[in-house]
Write a protein that holds these residues in place. Structure first.
Motif, mmCIF file in Angstrom:
data_model
loop_
_atom_site.group_PDB
_atom_site.id
_atom_site.type_symbol
_atom_site.label_atom_id
_atom_site.label_comp_id
_atom_site.label_asym_id
_atom_site.label_seq_id
_atom_site.Cartn_x
_atom_site.Cartn_y
_atom_site.Cartn_z
ATOM 1 N N THR A 95 78.027 -103.798 -30.432
ATOM 2 C CA THR A 95 77.766 -102.379 -30.182
ATOM 3 C C THR A 95 78.251 -101.481 -31.315
ATOM 4 O OG1 THR A 95 77.961 -102.775 -27.805
ATOM 5 C CG2 THR A 95 78.112 -100.493 -28.537
ATOM 6 N N PHE A 96 79.437 -101.766 -31.844
ATOM 7 C CA PHE A 96 80.057 -100.887 -32.838
ATOM 8 C C PHE A 96 80.012 -101.501 -34.235
ATOM 9 C CE2 PHE A 96 82.313 -99.947 -28.821
ATOM 10 C CZ PHE A 96 81.928 -98.627 -28.678
ATOM 11 N N VAL A 97 79.635 -100.678 -35.220
ATOM 12 C CA VAL A 97 79.623 -101.092 -36.627
ATOM 13 C C VAL A 97 80.647 -100.215 -37.348
ATOM 14 C CG1 VAL A 97 78.236 -101.325 -38.711
ATOM 15 C CG2 VAL A 97 77.174 -101.679 -36.464
ATOM 16 N N ILE A 98 81.692 -100.847 -37.876
ATOM 17 C CA ILE A 98 82.777 -100.131 -38.537
ATOM 18 C C ILE A 98 83.018 -100.754 -39.898
ATOM 19 C CG2 ILE A 98 85.223 -99.493 -38.412
ATOM 20 C CD1 ILE A 98 83.731 -100.657 -35.285
ATOM 21 N N ASP A 99 83.252 -99.909 -40.898
ATOM 22 C CA ASP A 99 83.582 -100.413 -42.222
ATOM 23 C C ASP A 99 84.459 -99.395 -42.935
ATOM 24 O OD1 ASP A 99 83.645 -102.253 -44.261
ATOM 25 O OD2 ASP A 99 81.604 -101.878 -44.957
ATOM 26 N N ALA A 100 85.347 -99.884 -43.771
ATOM 27 C CA ALA A 100 86.217 -99.041 -44.588
ATOM 28 C C ALA A 100 86.280 -99.663 -45.973
ATOM 29 C CB ALA A 100 87.604 -98.937 -43.967
ATOM 30 N N VAL A 101 85.681 -98.989 -46.953
ATOM 31 C CA VAL A 101 85.531 -99.557 -48.297
ATOM 32 C C VAL A 101 86.213 -98.660 -49.322
ATOM 33 C CG1 VAL A 101 83.876 -100.330 -50.020
ATOM 34 C CG2 VAL A 101 83.304 -100.539 -47.602
ATOM 35 N N TYR A 102 86.987 -99.288 -50.214
ATOM 36 C CA TYR A 102 87.646 -98.577 -51.304
ATOM 37 C C TYR A 102 86.802 -98.698 -52.565
ATOM 38 C CZ TYR A 102 91.062 -97.444 -54.922
ATOM 39 O OH TYR A 102 91.700 -96.883 -55.996
ATOM 40 N N PHE A 103 86.492 -97.547 -53.165
ATOM 41 C CA PHE A 103 85.743 -97.499 -54.423
ATOM 42 C C PHE A 103 86.716 -97.111 -55.527
ATOM 43 C CE2 PHE A 103 82.670 -96.690 -51.076
ATOM 44 C CZ PHE A 103 81.632 -97.542 -51.415
ATOM 45 N N GLU A 104 87.089 -98.092 -56.352
ATOM 46 C CA GLU A 104 88.091 -97.867 -57.388
ATOM 47 C C GLU A 104 87.608 -96.873 -58.441
ATOM 48 O OE1 GLU A 104 91.080 -100.516 -60.197
ATOM 49 O OE2 GLU A 104 89.311 -101.454 -59.348
ATOM 50 N N ASN A 105 86.309 -96.859 -58.735
ATOM 51 C CA ASN A 105 85.789 -95.999 -59.804
ATOM 52 C C ASN A 105 86.019 -94.509 -59.534
ATOM 53 O OD1 ASN A 105 83.962 -95.943 -57.713
ATOM 54 N ND2 ASN A 105 82.154 -95.953 -59.021
ATOM 55 N N ASP A 106 85.979 -94.079 -58.279
ATOM 56 C CA ASP A 106 86.250 -92.662 -57.998
ATOM 57 C C ASP A 106 87.467 -92.467 -57.097
ATOM 58 O OD1 ASP A 106 85.183 -93.463 -55.585
ATOM 59 O OD2 ASP A 106 83.706 -91.867 -55.459
ATOM 60 N N GLY A 107 88.205 -93.549 -56.815
ATOM 61 C CA GLY A 107 89.436 -93.445 -56.042
ATOM 62 C C GLY A 107 89.224 -92.946 -54.630
ATOM 63 N N SER A 108 88.149 -93.403 -53.996
ATOM 64 C CA SER A 108 87.880 -92.920 -52.642
ATOM 65 C C SER A 108 87.700 -94.083 -51.674
ATOM 66 C CB SER A 108 86.631 -92.045 -52.629
ATOM 67 O OG SER A 108 85.482 -92.823 -52.892
ATOM 68 N N VAL A 109 87.926 -93.771 -50.410
ATOM 69 C CA VAL A 109 87.691 -94.709 -49.321
ATOM 70 C C VAL A 109 86.582 -94.112 -48.470
ATOM 71 C CG1 VAL A 109 88.660 -95.757 -47.233
ATOM 72 C CG2 VAL A 109 90.077 -95.503 -49.277
ATOM 73 N N GLU A 110 85.587 -94.923 -48.167
ATOM 74 C CA GLU A 110 84.494 -94.474 -47.306
ATOM 75 C C GLU A 110 84.609 -95.229 -45.978
ATOM 76 O OE1 GLU A 110 80.364 -93.598 -48.797
ATOM 77 O OE2 GLU A 110 79.980 -95.373 -47.556
ATOM 78 N N VAL A 111 84.842 -94.482 -44.908
ATOM 79 C CA VAL A 111 84.941 -95.055 -43.574
ATOM 80 C C VAL A 111 83.660 -94.703 -42.836
ATOM 81 C CG1 VAL A 111 86.221 -95.083 -41.392
ATOM 82 C CG2 VAL A 111 87.451 -94.782 -43.555
ATOM 83 N N SER A 112 82.999 -95.738 -42.302
ATOM 84 C CA SER A 112 81.765 -95.489 -41.553
ATOM 85 C C SER A 112 81.897 -96.074 -40.151
ATOM 86 C CB SER A 112 80.558 -96.095 -42.270
ATOM 87 O OG SER A 112 80.715 -97.483 -42.408
ATOM 88 N N PHE A 113 81.292 -95.363 -39.204
ATOM 89 C CA PHE A 113 81.302 -95.766 -37.799
ATOM 90 C C PHE A 113 79.920 -95.500 -37.233
ATOM 91 C CE2 PHE A 113 81.424 -94.376 -33.385
ATOM 92 C CZ PHE A 113 82.033 -95.446 -32.757
ATOM 93 N N ARG A 114 79.409 -96.484 -36.474
ATOM 94 C CA ARG A 114 78.127 -96.282 -35.789
ATOM 95 C C ARG A 114 78.158 -97.017 -34.466
ATOM 96 N NH1 ARG A 114 72.841 -98.851 -35.883
ATOM 97 N NH2 ARG A 114 73.642 -100.332 -37.413
ATOM 98 N N ASP A 115 77.750 -96.316 -33.428
ATOM 99 C CA ASP A 115 77.619 -96.890 -32.093
ATOM 100 C C ASP A 115 76.135 -97.126 -31.861
ATOM 101 O OD1 ASP A 115 77.379 -97.436 -29.389
ATOM 102 O OD2 ASP A 115 78.160 -95.509 -28.728
ATOM 103 N N LYS A 116 75.717 -98.386 -31.816
ATOM 104 C CA LYS A 116 74.298 -98.712 -31.656
ATOM 105 C C LYS A 116 73.741 -98.261 -30.310
ATOM 106 C CE LYS A 116 74.502 -102.816 -34.590
ATOM 107 N NZ LYS A 116 74.343 -104.280 -34.603
#
Length: 136
Positions: A36-57
């Motif tokens: 049901t749930f899609v979760i991810d947390a990715v660190y992008f070293e090139n711009d020093g950011s973390v992208e957290v995504s959440f989706r409830d199908k």
């Protein structure tokens, strides 16, 4: 004497069956939540950011509270939808590994009730981190 032994064996068998049914139910719940749930947390070293995504199908999420702990200043934000993508600036990878910066979500879902979700940030290109679900 034989009646006591038979009684004890019967009680032990019932307890074992109850435990197995409970364990099987929890495994089924985990599978449903993972589907049901899609979760991810990715660190992008090139711009020093973390992208957290959440989706409830199922689109039945009413409210989500996102927290990222272990940073110099913990991140906290609330959402009123079934999906979001949040970009957070993190100047460098953590000194003690990504396990020291857990990503937690508190999800209020129409069907499942309150669900706790925990994962870790992962550098871009690495395998997805383990996601832990708990019913609250």
């Amino acid at each position: 004497m034989n009646k006591k032994i038979i009684g004890v064996v019967f009680v032990v068998i019932i307890i074992i069956l109850a435990f197995l049914m409970l364990a099987n139910s929890n495994t089924t719940d985990q599978k449903i939540l993972k589907q049901t749930f899609v979760i991810d947390a990715v660190y992008f070293e090139n711009d020093g950011s973390v992208e957290v995504s959440f989706r409830d199908k199922s689109n039945k999420t009413n409210h989500v509270t996102l927290e990222i702990l272990g940073m110099p200043e913990s991140f906290h934000k609330e959402y009123g939808s079934s999906s979001f993508v949040e970009k957070i600036i993190l100047t460098s990878a953590p000194k003690y590994g990504w396990q020291s910066i857990p990503v937690t979500l508190l999800v209020e879902h129409e069907e499942f009730g309150k669900i706790g979700i925990k994962t870790e940030i992962r550098p871009v290109g690495e395998n997805h981190a383990t996601i832990i679900f708990s019913k609250l």
